[in-house]
Motif scaffolding. Structure first.
Motif, PDB file in Angstrom:
ATOM      1  N   SER A 165     -35.915  55.767 -42.945  1.00  0.00           N
ATOM      2  CA  SER A 165     -35.246  55.195 -41.782  1.00  0.00           C
ATOM      3  C   SER A 165     -35.045  53.690 -41.932  1.00  0.00           C
ATOM      4  CB  SER A 165     -36.067  55.464 -40.513  1.00  0.00           C
ATOM      5  OG  SER A 165     -35.510  54.795 -39.396  1.00  0.00           O
ATOM      6  N   ARG A 166     -33.909  53.224 -41.446  1.00  0.00           N
ATOM      7  CA  ARG A 166     -33.643  51.787 -41.400  1.00  0.00           C
ATOM      8  C   ARG A 166     -34.357  51.123 -40.234  1.00  0.00           C
ATOM      9  NH1 ARG A 166     -29.498  49.823 -44.499  1.00  0.00           N
ATOM     10  NH2 ARG A 166     -28.288  51.363 -45.677  1.00  0.00           N
ATOM     11  N   HIS A 167     -34.912  51.919 -39.337  1.00  0.00           N
ATOM     12  CA  HIS A 167     -35.646  51.398 -38.182  1.00  0.00           C
ATOM     13  C   HIS A 167     -37.131  51.702 -38.320  1.00  0.00           C
ATOM     14  CE1 HIS A 167     -31.708  50.779 -36.396  1.00  0.00           C
ATOM     15  NE2 HIS A 167     -31.420  52.050 -36.609  1.00  0.00           N
ATOM     16  N   ALA A 168     -37.625  51.653 -39.551  1.00  0.00           N
ATOM     17  CA  ALA A 168     -39.007  52.047 -39.823  1.00  0.00           C
ATOM     18  C   ALA A 168     -40.007  51.177 -39.077  1.00  0.00           C
ATOM     19  CB  ALA A 168     -39.271  51.966 -41.328  1.00  0.00           C
ATOM     20  N   VAL A 169     -39.747  49.880 -38.985  1.00  0.00           N
ATOM     21  CA  VAL A 169     -40.686  48.989 -38.302  1.00  0.00           C
ATOM     22  C   VAL A 169     -40.794  49.365 -36.831  1.00  0.00           C
ATOM     23  CG1 VAL A 169     -41.152  46.614 -37.625  1.00  0.00           C
ATOM     24  CG2 VAL A 169     -40.297  47.101 -39.919  1.00  0.00           C
ATOM     25  N   VAL A 170     -39.670  49.664 -36.210  1.00  0.00           N
ATOM     26  CA  VAL A 170     -39.678  50.042 -34.793  1.00  0.00           C
ATOM     27  C   VAL A 170     -40.463  51.335 -34.592  1.00  0.00           C
ATOM     28  CG1 VAL A 170     -38.258  50.731 -32.823  1.00  0.00           C
ATOM     29  CG2 VAL A 170     -37.481  48.908 -34.349  1.00  0.00           C
ATOM     30  N   PHE A 171     -40.158  52.352 -35.405  1.00  0.00           N
ATOM     31  CA  PHE A 171     -40.875  53.617 -35.292  1.00  0.00           C
ATOM     32  C   PHE A 171     -42.358  53.434 -35.603  1.00  0.00           C
ATOM     33  CE2 PHE A 171     -36.600  55.599 -36.381  1.00  0.00           C
ATOM     34  CZ  PHE A 171     -36.340  55.943 -35.064  1.00  0.00           C
ATOM     35  N   ASP A 200     -32.656  48.571 -47.283  1.00  0.00           N
ATOM     36  CA  ASP A 200     -31.737  47.981 -46.309  1.00  0.00           C
ATOM     37  C   ASP A 200     -30.701  47.074 -46.967  1.00  0.00           C
ATOM     38  OD1 ASP A 200     -33.000  49.306 -44.280  1.00  0.00           O
ATOM     39  OD2 ASP A 200     -34.247  47.602 -43.662  1.00  0.00           O
ATOM     40  N   GLY A 231     -38.837  49.336 -47.490  1.00  0.00           N
ATOM     41  CA  GLY A 231     -37.769  49.292 -46.492  1.00  0.00           C
ATOM     42  C   GLY A 231     -36.735  48.205 -46.707  1.00  0.00           C
ATOM     43  N   THR A 252     -44.050  49.688 -44.509  1.00  0.00           N
ATOM     44  CA  THR A 252     -42.590  49.611 -44.404  1.00  0.00           C
ATOM     45  C   THR A 252     -42.031  48.492 -45.282  1.00  0.00           C
ATOM     46  OG1 THR A 252     -42.689  48.138 -42.475  1.00  0.00           O
ATOM     47  CG2 THR A 252     -42.630  50.512 -42.053  1.00  0.00           C
TER      48      THR A 252
END
Length: 239
Positions: free
Chosen positions: A155-161, A78, A74, A70
């Motif tokens: 996705s902007r929430h790649a770390v979470v996913f 962002d 990422g 990511t």
């Protein structure tokens, strides 16, 4: 398919102070635990296999894959700096491939190398356990890097996913639910390790031919789709 400038910028982003601290912390913890286990229990092939499988492959490798995969693209998406990179005369597939190569290299160095060192500390590579889990870490590094690079692109929430996949799907469902094991990078990597290690020390729920096909499919598919998403991002930016 490789651009040195893009690679240098990606390495600089991944090995910045904050990410580097996390990247070094996990391998250091593995080696520290390995030294402690060897000191208190001596040489034990079963314990070595359990530690390398339970911590190194199941936890450390996917977490480092999340950080490297990511982090390779990422943050640039962002903060919008990806626009400057896309404005350069570099082909979009080259950007993705370069970032993937960098992510794979970083993941391998910070996961496979410590796994090999920890394996030799634990039992001196008895029953080929250290080499087996190193092979698994190398193979998993490729698939994780491609998968998490794709997440960083879409996705902007790649770390979470990525963390959800690594910690919940891989470590929890992938270890307990039989159907989920087939869709686990960890299990695919274990299929190769099972062929290298002594009998009874590594166990995978996926047959080796299936594991190889799935590893190739995920790596190629994720890389191709990431390139396609980046191409669409380019067109949107130009418009």
């Amino acid at each position: 398919m490789y651009d040195p400038t893009v690679a240098r910028l990606t390495y600089r982003a991944l090995l910045g102070r904050r990410r580097a601290a996390i990247l070094f912390a996990l391998p250091a913890l593995l080696i520290l635990i390995s030294v402690a286990v060897r000191f208190f229990t001596g040489v034990d092939d079963k314990v070595a296999a359990e530690l390398l499988g339970g911590f190194a492959l199941a936890t450390m490798v996917p977490l480092i894959g999340v950080i490297a995969g990511t982090g390779a693209i990422g943050p640039e998406i962002d903060d919008g700096s990806i626009v400057y990179l896309l404005s350069k005369p570099v082909k979009r597939p080259t950007i993705i491939m370069t970032k993937l190569i960098v992510a794979i290299a970083v993941t391998m160095v910070f996961s496979a190398v410590p796994t090999l060192i920890a394996g030799f500390i634990l039992n001196g590579n008895g029953q080929q356990i250290a080499v087996a889990y190193t092979v698994a870490a190398l193979v998993a590094s490729i698939a994780y890097s491609a998968l998490f690079l794709l997440l960083g692109t879409v996705s902007r929430h790649a770390v979470v996913f990525g963390l959800v996949y690594a910690l919940i799907w891989e470590s929890l469902f992938g270890s307990l639910v039989s159907g989920a094991k087939t869709l686990s990078v960890q299990q695919w990597a274990l299929a190769l390790a099972e062929k290298v290690a002594g009998q009874g020390y590594v166990d995978s729920s996926v047959a080796l031919p299936t594991a190889v096909l799935l590893l190739l499919a995920v790596t190629v598919g994720a890389t191709a789709y990431a390139g396609q998403k980046l191409r669409r991002l380019t067109l949107a930016g130009e418009e």
